[in-house]
Scaffold this active site. Structure first.
Site, PDB file in Angstrom:
ATOM      1  N   THR A  25      10.616  14.402   4.599  1.00 33.30           N
ATOM      2  CA  THR A  25      11.205  14.228   5.939  1.00 33.30           C
ATOM      3  C   THR A  25      12.734  14.339   5.886  1.00 33.30           C
ATOM      4  N   GLY A  29      -2.612 -17.058  20.306  1.00 33.74           N
ATOM      5  CA  GLY A  29      -1.709 -17.625  21.307  1.00 33.74           C
ATOM      6  C   GLY A  29      -0.266 -17.614  20.826  1.00 33.74           C
ATOM      7  N   PHE A  78       0.669  22.835  18.240  1.00 28.28           N
ATOM      8  CA  PHE A  78       1.862  22.165  17.707  1.00 28.28           C
ATOM      9  C   PHE A  78       3.137  22.756  18.304  1.00 28.28           C
ATOM     10  N   LEU A 114       0.140  15.081   0.874  1.00 27.92           N
ATOM     11  CA  LEU A 114      -0.092  14.162   2.004  1.00 27.92           C
ATOM     12  C   LEU A 114      -1.577  13.851   2.165  1.00 27.92           C
ATOM     13  N   GLU A 144       3.190   9.769   7.542  1.00 27.56           N
ATOM     14  CA  GLU A 144       2.067  10.566   6.998  1.00 27.56           C
ATOM     15  C   GLU A 144       1.350  11.347   8.089  1.00 27.56           C
ATOM     16  N   ARG A 171       0.837  -1.217   0.000  1.00 28.74           N
ATOM     17  CA  ARG A 171       0.000   0.000   0.000  1.00 28.74           C
ATOM     18  C   ARG A 171       0.858   1.248   0.000  1.00 28.74           C
TER      19      ARG A 171
HETATM   20  P1  TGC Z   1       0.443  25.264   9.010  1.00 29.34           P
HETATM   21  O1  TGC Z   1       0.658  26.703   9.328  1.00 29.34           O
HETATM   22  O2  TGC Z   1      -0.602  24.517   9.703  1.00 29.34           O
HETATM   23  O3  TGC Z   1       0.172  25.135   7.423  1.00 29.34           O
HETATM   24  C1  TGC Z   1       0.996  25.733   6.445  1.00 29.34           C
HETATM   25  C2  TGC Z   1       0.101  25.978   5.237  1.00 29.34           C
HETATM   26  O4  TGC Z   1      -0.413  24.736   4.751  1.00 29.34           O
HETATM   27  C3  TGC Z   1      -1.848  24.708   4.860  1.00 29.34           C
HETATM   28  N1  TGC Z   1      -2.195  23.350   5.283  1.00 29.34           N
HETATM   29  C4  TGC Z   1      -2.669  22.440   4.446  1.00 29.34           C
HETATM   30  N2  TGC Z   1      -3.002  22.514   3.158  1.00 29.34           N
HETATM   31  C5  TGC Z   1      -3.456  21.399   2.571  1.00 29.34           C
HETATM   32  N3  TGC Z   1      -3.575  20.233   3.231  1.00 29.34           N
HETATM   33  C6  TGC Z   1      -3.242  20.111   4.528  1.00 29.34           C
HETATM   34  N4  TGC Z   1      -3.349  18.936   5.144  1.00 29.34           N
HETATM   35  C7  TGC Z   1      -2.768  21.243   5.198  1.00 29.34           C
HETATM   36  N5  TGC Z   1      -2.340  21.499   6.468  1.00 29.34           N
HETATM   37  C8  TGC Z   1      -2.011  22.792   6.505  1.00 29.34           C
HETATM   38  C9  TGC Z   1      -2.207  25.786   5.851  1.00 29.34           C
HETATM   39  O5  TGC Z   1      -3.515  26.245   5.610  1.00 29.34           O
HETATM   40  C10 TGC Z   1      -1.149  26.816   5.547  1.00 29.34           C
HETATM   41  O6  TGC Z   1      -1.521  27.452   4.338  1.00 29.34           O
HETATM   42  P2  TGC Z   1      -1.108  28.987   4.041  1.00 29.34           P
HETATM   43  O7  TGC Z   1      -1.772  29.294   2.755  1.00 29.34           O
HETATM   44  O8  TGC Z   1      -1.646  29.759   5.206  1.00 29.34           O
HETATM   45  O9  TGC Z   1       0.372  29.019   3.966  1.00 29.34           O
HETATM   46  O10 TGC Z   1       1.853  24.552   9.104  1.00 29.34           O
HETATM   47  P3  TGC Z   1       2.669  24.021  10.367  1.00 29.34           P
HETATM   48  O11 TGC Z   1       4.123  24.243  10.069  1.00 29.34           O
HETATM   49  O12 TGC Z   1       2.104  24.590  11.638  1.00 29.34           O
HETATM   50  O13 TGC Z   1       2.462  22.444  10.315  1.00 29.34           O
HETATM   51  C11 TGC Z   1       1.254  21.870  10.473  1.00 29.34           C
HETATM   52  C12 TGC Z   1       1.382  20.326  10.578  1.00 29.34           C
HETATM   53  C13 TGC Z   1       2.110  19.934  11.848  1.00 29.34           C
HETATM   54  C14 TGC Z   1      -0.023  19.798  10.623  1.00 29.34           C
HETATM   55  C15 TGC Z   1       2.122  19.765   9.367  1.00 29.34           C
HETATM   56  O14 TGC Z   1       3.426  20.177   9.338  1.00 29.34           O
HETATM   57  C16 TGC Z   1       2.080  18.255   9.297  1.00 29.34           C
HETATM   58  O15 TGC Z   1       1.114  17.678   8.808  1.00 29.34           O
HETATM   59  N6  TGC Z   1       3.142  17.545   9.781  1.00 29.34           N
HETATM   60  C17 TGC Z   1       3.273  16.096   9.600  1.00 29.34           C
HETATM   61  C18 TGC Z   1       4.333  15.802   8.572  1.00 29.34           C
HETATM   62  C19 TGC Z   1       4.019  14.578   7.763  1.00 29.34           C
HETATM   63  O16 TGC Z   1       2.908  14.085   7.700  1.00 29.34           O
HETATM   64  N7  TGC Z   1       4.997  14.091   7.031  1.00 29.34           N
HETATM   65  C20 TGC Z   1       4.785  12.980   6.134  1.00 29.34           C
HETATM   66  C21 TGC Z   1       5.959  12.783   5.206  1.00 29.34           C
HETATM   67  S1  TGC Z   1       5.597  11.738   3.815  1.00 29.34           S
HETATM   68  C22 TGC Z   1       5.371  10.224   4.455  1.00 29.34           C
HETATM   69  O17 TGC Z   1       5.355  10.001   5.612  1.00 29.34           O
HETATM   70  C23 TGC Z   1       5.161   9.133   3.456  1.00 29.34           C
HETATM   71  S2  TGC Z   1       4.974   7.608   4.191  1.00 29.34           S
HETATM   72  C24 TGC Z   1       4.934   6.536   2.929  1.00 29.34           C
HETATM   73  C25 TGC Z   1       3.577   5.975   2.692  1.00 29.34           C
HETATM   74  O18 TGC Z   1       2.583   6.701   2.616  1.00 29.34           O
HETATM   75  O19 TGC Z   1       3.475   4.781   2.596  1.00 29.34           O
HETATM   76  P1  FAD Z   2       9.230  13.168  15.292  1.00 33.16           P
HETATM   77  O1  FAD Z   2       8.589  14.278  14.520  1.00 33.16           O
HETATM   78  O2  FAD Z   2      10.574  13.407  15.856  1.00 33.16           O
HETATM   79  O3  FAD Z   2       8.243  12.687  16.420  1.00 33.16           O
HETATM   80  C1  FAD Z   2       8.648  11.829  17.501  1.00 33.16           C
HETATM   81  C2  FAD Z   2       7.489  11.717  18.494  1.00 33.16           C
HETATM   82  O4  FAD Z   2       7.150  13.025  18.997  1.00 33.16           O
HETATM   83  C3  FAD Z   2       6.210  11.170  17.857  1.00 33.16           C
HETATM   84  O5  FAD Z   2       5.547  10.345  18.754  1.00 33.16           O
HETATM   85  C4  FAD Z   2       5.384  12.431  17.594  1.00 33.16           C
HETATM   86  O6  FAD Z   2       3.986  12.175  17.556  1.00 33.16           O
HETATM   87  C5  FAD Z   2       5.782  13.296  18.765  1.00 33.16           C
HETATM   88  N1  FAD Z   2       5.617  14.725  18.471  1.00 33.16           N
HETATM   89  C6  FAD Z   2       6.238  15.459  17.505  1.00 33.16           C
HETATM   90  N2  FAD Z   2       5.812  16.738  17.530  1.00 33.16           N
HETATM   91  C7  FAD Z   2       4.902  16.816  18.538  1.00 33.16           C
HETATM   92  C8  FAD Z   2       4.091  17.875  19.070  1.00 33.16           C
HETATM   93  N3  FAD Z   2       4.131  19.107  18.560  1.00 33.16           N
HETATM   94  N4  FAD Z   2       3.275  17.589  20.083  1.00 33.16           N
HETATM   95  C9  FAD Z   2       3.204  16.330  20.619  1.00 33.16           C
HETATM   96  N5  FAD Z   2       3.938  15.287  20.156  1.00 33.16           N
HETATM   97  C10 FAD Z   2       4.776  15.542  19.128  1.00 33.16           C
HETATM   98  N6  FAD Z   2       8.796  10.679   4.869  1.00 33.16           N
HETATM   99  C11 FAD Z   2       8.826  11.185   3.602  1.00 33.16           C
HETATM  100  O7  FAD Z   2       9.028  12.387   3.412  1.00 33.16           O
HETATM  101  N7  FAD Z   2       8.651  10.389   2.519  1.00 33.16           N
HETATM  102  C12 FAD Z   2       8.419   9.054   2.631  1.00 33.16           C
HETATM  103  O8  FAD Z   2       8.243   8.364   1.628  1.00 33.16           O
HETATM  104  C13 FAD Z   2       8.389   8.481   3.939  1.00 33.16           C
HETATM  105  N8  FAD Z   2       8.230   7.141   4.097  1.00 33.16           N
HETATM  106  C14 FAD Z   2       8.328   6.587   5.353  1.00 33.16           C
HETATM  107  C15 FAD Z   2       8.288   5.204   5.478  1.00 33.16           C
HETATM  108  C16 FAD Z   2       8.412   4.623   6.736  1.00 33.16           C
HETATM  109  C17 FAD Z   2       8.399   3.131   6.865  1.00 33.16           C
HETATM  110  C18 FAD Z   2       8.541   5.435   7.885  1.00 33.16           C
HETATM  111  C19 FAD Z   2       8.643   4.833   9.250  1.00 33.16           C
HETATM  112  C20 FAD Z   2       8.588   6.808   7.765  1.00 33.16           C
HETATM  113  C21 FAD Z   2       8.486   7.407   6.489  1.00 33.16           C
HETATM  114  N9  FAD Z   2       8.586   8.799   6.322  1.00 33.16           N
HETATM  115  C22 FAD Z   2       8.592   9.340   5.047  1.00 33.16           C
HETATM  116  C23 FAD Z   2       8.866   9.655   7.461  1.00 33.16           C
HETATM  117  C24 FAD Z   2       7.634   9.946   8.317  1.00 33.16           C
HETATM  118  O9  FAD Z   2       6.750  10.801   7.669  1.00 33.16           O
HETATM  119  C25 FAD Z   2       8.114  10.543   9.641  1.00 33.16           C
HETATM  120  O10 FAD Z   2       8.732   9.495  10.352  1.00 33.16           O
HETATM  121  C26 FAD Z   2       6.983  11.147  10.460  1.00 33.16           C
HETATM  122  O11 FAD Z   2       6.483  12.308   9.847  1.00 33.16           O
HETATM  123  C27 FAD Z   2       7.393  11.477  11.904  1.00 33.16           C
HETATM  124  O12 FAD Z   2       8.592  12.157  11.946  1.00 33.16           O
HETATM  125  P2  FAD Z   2       9.810  11.674  12.909  1.00 33.16           P
HETATM  126  O13 FAD Z   2      10.015  10.222  12.654  1.00 33.16           O
HETATM  127  O14 FAD Z   2      10.941  12.585  12.661  1.00 33.16           O
HETATM  128  O15 FAD Z   2       9.263  11.805  14.365  1.00 33.16           O
END
Ligand code: TGC
Ligand code: FAD
Length: 395
Positions: A138, A347, A391, A247, A371, A96
Site C-alpha cells: 500500500t 450496556g 473496479f 494476499l 487485505e 493475528r
Molecule cells: P487484475 O487485472 O484483476 O489482476 C492482475 C493479475 O493478478 C491476477 N490476480 C490474482 N492472482 C492471484 N490471487 C489473486 N487474489 C488475484 N487477483 C487477481 C489476475 O489474474 C491477473 O493476472 P495476469 O496473469 O492476467 O496478470 O488486477 P486489478 O489491478 O484490476 O486489481 C484487482 C483487485 C482490485 C482485486 C486487486 O488490486 C486487489 O485485490 N486490491 C486490494 C488491495 C489489497 O488487498 N491490499 C492489501 C495490502 S496488504 C494488507 O492489507 C496487510 S494487512 C495486515 C494484516 O493482514 O494483518
Molecule cells: P481506498 O482504496 O482509498 O478506499 C477508500 C474507500 O473507497 C473504501 O471504502 C473502499 O472500499 C472504497 N473503494 C475503493 N475503490 C473502490 C471501487 N473501485 N469501487 C467501490 N469502492 C471503492 N498494507 C500493506 O501493504 N501492508 C500492510 O502490512 C498493511 N497493514 C495494514 C494495517 C492496518 C491496521 C491498516 C488499517 C491497513 C493496512 N494496510 C497494509 C493497508 C490496507 O491494505 C489498505 O488500507 C486497504 O487496501 C485500503 O486502501 P486505502 O486505505 O487506501 O483505501
C-alpha cells in the site's frame, strides 16, 4: 472463565490430532502469557512486545505454519494455520495481524518467489521468530488499486535503486526485513524485493494515535535512492499477480481470525447476559436478548464451515481467490456484527475496556479495510459471477 468457543457442527470430529494439538498449545500460551498484557497495551497504545514473544511463537510452530520443514518451518497445513489465526485473534486482532503478515506476506513470498539462497537465509530465522518481517504494498496514493503504485525500481549494474513510499504497513517500524513491491521503470513490471533494516536510503517509522489495533504496530517505509543488491530481488516475482498471491494466504488466515474475535465477543455477551439481572430476571431470559445471541451463534457457526472448507480445499490444491474473498468478506462481516451486538448487550459496561467487545469492535474496523476492503471483495465476487469487472470506471 476459560474460553470455550463454539462447535455446533462438531468440527472437532474432523480436525486431526495435530490440528487440535496446535490449537490447544497456542491457546495455553496465549492465556498464560499474552492475554494479561492486552488491555494495557490497547489502552496505552503500546504494541505488544513482538520481538520478545516471536521466539516463543516460533517454538510453538505459529509462524509460517503451512510452509515446509526443509526451511525450518512447521510443515503443517492450511487448517492448522487457520486455527492458529483463530486463537490469536480471539485475544486481539493485532496478534493475528502479526501471524498472518509473517506467514502469508513475508515468509510465503520468500518461499514462492525467492531462490534457494534467499529461502535458506531468511525462512528459518522468520519461522523461529529470530527476525521480524513486514510487507510493503500500500502507498499513500494507492490502497485498493496497488497496480497503480508509484514506487519505482531501476536496475543499475548489480543493484536496484528504489524510490517511493509505503504506508499503513504492519510492523513497519520494528521489522528486520521488508518484502516490498515496486515497479521496474524499464519493463513496467511489478517486482518484489527484500529490503534489510539499516540499508542506506531506507527509512522505517510508526503511525501513532490509532483508534484501532492499538496493541499492534503499523507504520511507513520510505525509499530514497535506496540501493538493493541484485541478490535481494525475488527472482520469480513478476506482475501484480505476485503480491496478490501473497494476499490470498493472509486473507484466508483473516477469515479464521475474525471468527476468533467473534467467538470471544459472543462468549463475553453470553456469560454477561446470564449473570446480569434486570427487571428481576437474567438478561438472557428475555426474548430480544436471545434473538441477538442466536444470531451471533448462527453466523459464527456458518462462518466456521466456510473457513474449514476453504482450508481443506487449499490443502488439496483446489483453492481460488474467489473462495478466499468469500471467506474473508463473510467472516469479517460476522465479526463486525458480533462485536457490535456484544457491545450493545453489555450496556454501559460495553464501552469499558474492562470487557473485550469494544476493543474487538475497534480492531475489526481495520480488518474490514485491510487485505482488500469489504467493497473490493464484493467486486471480486461480482466479477466472478457476472464476468464483468466493476473496479474501474472511465469518467
Ligand atoms: P487484475 O487485472 O484483476 O489482476 C492482475 C493479475 O493478478 C491476477 N490476480 C490474482 N492472482 C492471484 N490471487 C489473486 N487474489 C488475484 N487477483 C487477481 C489476475 O489474474 C491477473 O493476472 P495476469 O496473469 O492476467 O496478470 O488486477 P486489478 O489491478 O484490476 O486489481 C484487482 C483487485 C482490485 C482485486 C486487486 O488490486 C486487489 O485485490 N486490491 C486490494 C488491495 C489489497 O488487498 N491490499 C492489501 C495490502 S496488504 C494488507 O492489507 C496487510 S494487512 C495486515 C494484516 O493482514 O494483518
Ligand atoms: P481506498 O482504496 O482509498 O478506499 C477508500 C474507500 O473507497 C473504501 O471504502 C473502499 O472500499 C472504497 N473503494 C475503493 N475503490 C473502490 C471501487 N473501485 N469501487 C467501490 N469502492 C471503492 N498494507 C500493506 O501493504 N501492508 C500492510 O502490512 C498493511 N497493514 C495494514 C494495517 C492496518 C491496521 C491498516 C488499517 C491497513 C493496512 N494496510 C497494509 C493497508 C490496507 O491494505 C489498505 O488500507 C486497504 O487496501 C485500503 O486502501 P486505502 O486505505 O487506501 O483505501
Amino acid at each position: 472463565m476459560a474460553f470455550r468457543g463454539i462447535d455446533f457442527f462438531k468440527l472437532d470430529d474432523v480436525f486431526s490430532k495435530e490440528e487440535k494439538l496446535i490449537r490447544k498449545s497456542v491457546r495455553e500460551f496465549l492465556t498464560k502469557e499474552i492475554e494479561p498484557l492486552i488491555k494495557e497495551a490497547f489502552h496505552k497504545e503500546e504494541p505488544i512486545p513482538f520481538k520478545k514473544i516471536a521466539p516463543k511463537m516460533g517454538e510453538l510452530g505459529m509462524l509460517g505454519a503451512f510452509l515446509p520443514e526443509e526451511y525450518g518451518c512447521p510443515g503443517g497445513n492450511y487448517v492448522e494455520f487457520g486455527l492458529i489465526c483463530q486463537e490469536v485473534e480471539r485475544v486481539d486482532s493485532s496478534l493475528r495481524s502479526f501471524v498472518a503478515v509473517t506467514s502469508g506476506l513475508v515468509m510465503y513470498p520468500i518461499w514462492k518467489f525467492g531462490n534457494e539462497e534467499q529461502r535458506k537465509k531468511y525462512l528459518p530465522k522468520l519461522a523461529s521468530g529470530e527476525i521480524i518481517g513486514c510487507f510493503g504494498l500500500t502507498e499513500p496514493n494507492h490502497g485498493s488499486d496497488p497496480g497503480s503504485m508509484e514506487t519505482t525500481a531501476k536496475k543499475d549494474g548489480n543493484e536496484w535503486v528504489l524510490n517511493g513510499a509505503k504506508t499503513w504497513i504492519t510492523e513497519a517500524d520494528i521489522a528486520d526485513v521488508a518484502v516490498v513491491f515496486a515497479k521496474d521503470v524499464d519493463s513496467g513490471r511489478i517486482r518484489g524485493f527484500i529490503v534489510e533494516r539499516g540499508t542506506p536510503g531506507f527509512s522505517q517509522s510508526a503511525i501513532t494515535q490509532k483508534g484501532s489495533m492499538r496493541a499492534g504496530g503499523v507504520g511507513e517505509l520510505g525509499f530514497v535512492n535506496c540501493r538493493i543488491p541484485e541478490k535481494n530481488l525475488l527472482p520469480n516475482s513478476g506482475g501484480l499477480k505476485s503480491p496478490l498471491m501473497c494476499l490470498n494466504q493472509a486473507r484466508y488466515g483473516i477469515s479464521w481470525g475474525a471468527l476468533g474475535a467473534a467467538m470471544d465477543c459472543y462468549e463475553t455477551a453470553l456469560n454477561y447476559t446470564k449473570e446480569r439481572t434486570q427487571f428481576g430476571e437474567p438478561l438472557a431470559a428475555y426474548q430480544l436478548v436471545q434473538e441477538k445471541l442466536v444470531k451471533m451463534f448462527m453466523e459464527i457457526s456458518k462462518g466456521q464451515l466456510v473457513s474449514y472448507r476453504v482450508g481443506r480445499l487449499l490443502d488439496e490444491g483446489k483453492g481460488s481467490p474467489e473462495l478466499i474473498s468469500f471467506a474473508k468478506k463473510n467472516n469479517v462481516r460476522v465479526a463486525r456484527m458480533c462485536a457490535r451486538t456484544a457491545r450493545e448487550l453489555l450496556g454501559a459496561n460495553g464501552i469499558s475496556l474492562d470487557y473485550s467487545p469494544i476493543r474487538h469492535m475497534a480492531n475489526i474496523e481495520s480488518v474490514y479495510t485491510y487485505e482488500g476492503t469489504n467493497d473490493i471483495h464484493t467486486l471480486i465476487l461480482g466479477r466472478y459471477i457476472t464476468g464483468i469487472q466493476a473496479f474501474t470506471r472511465k469518467i
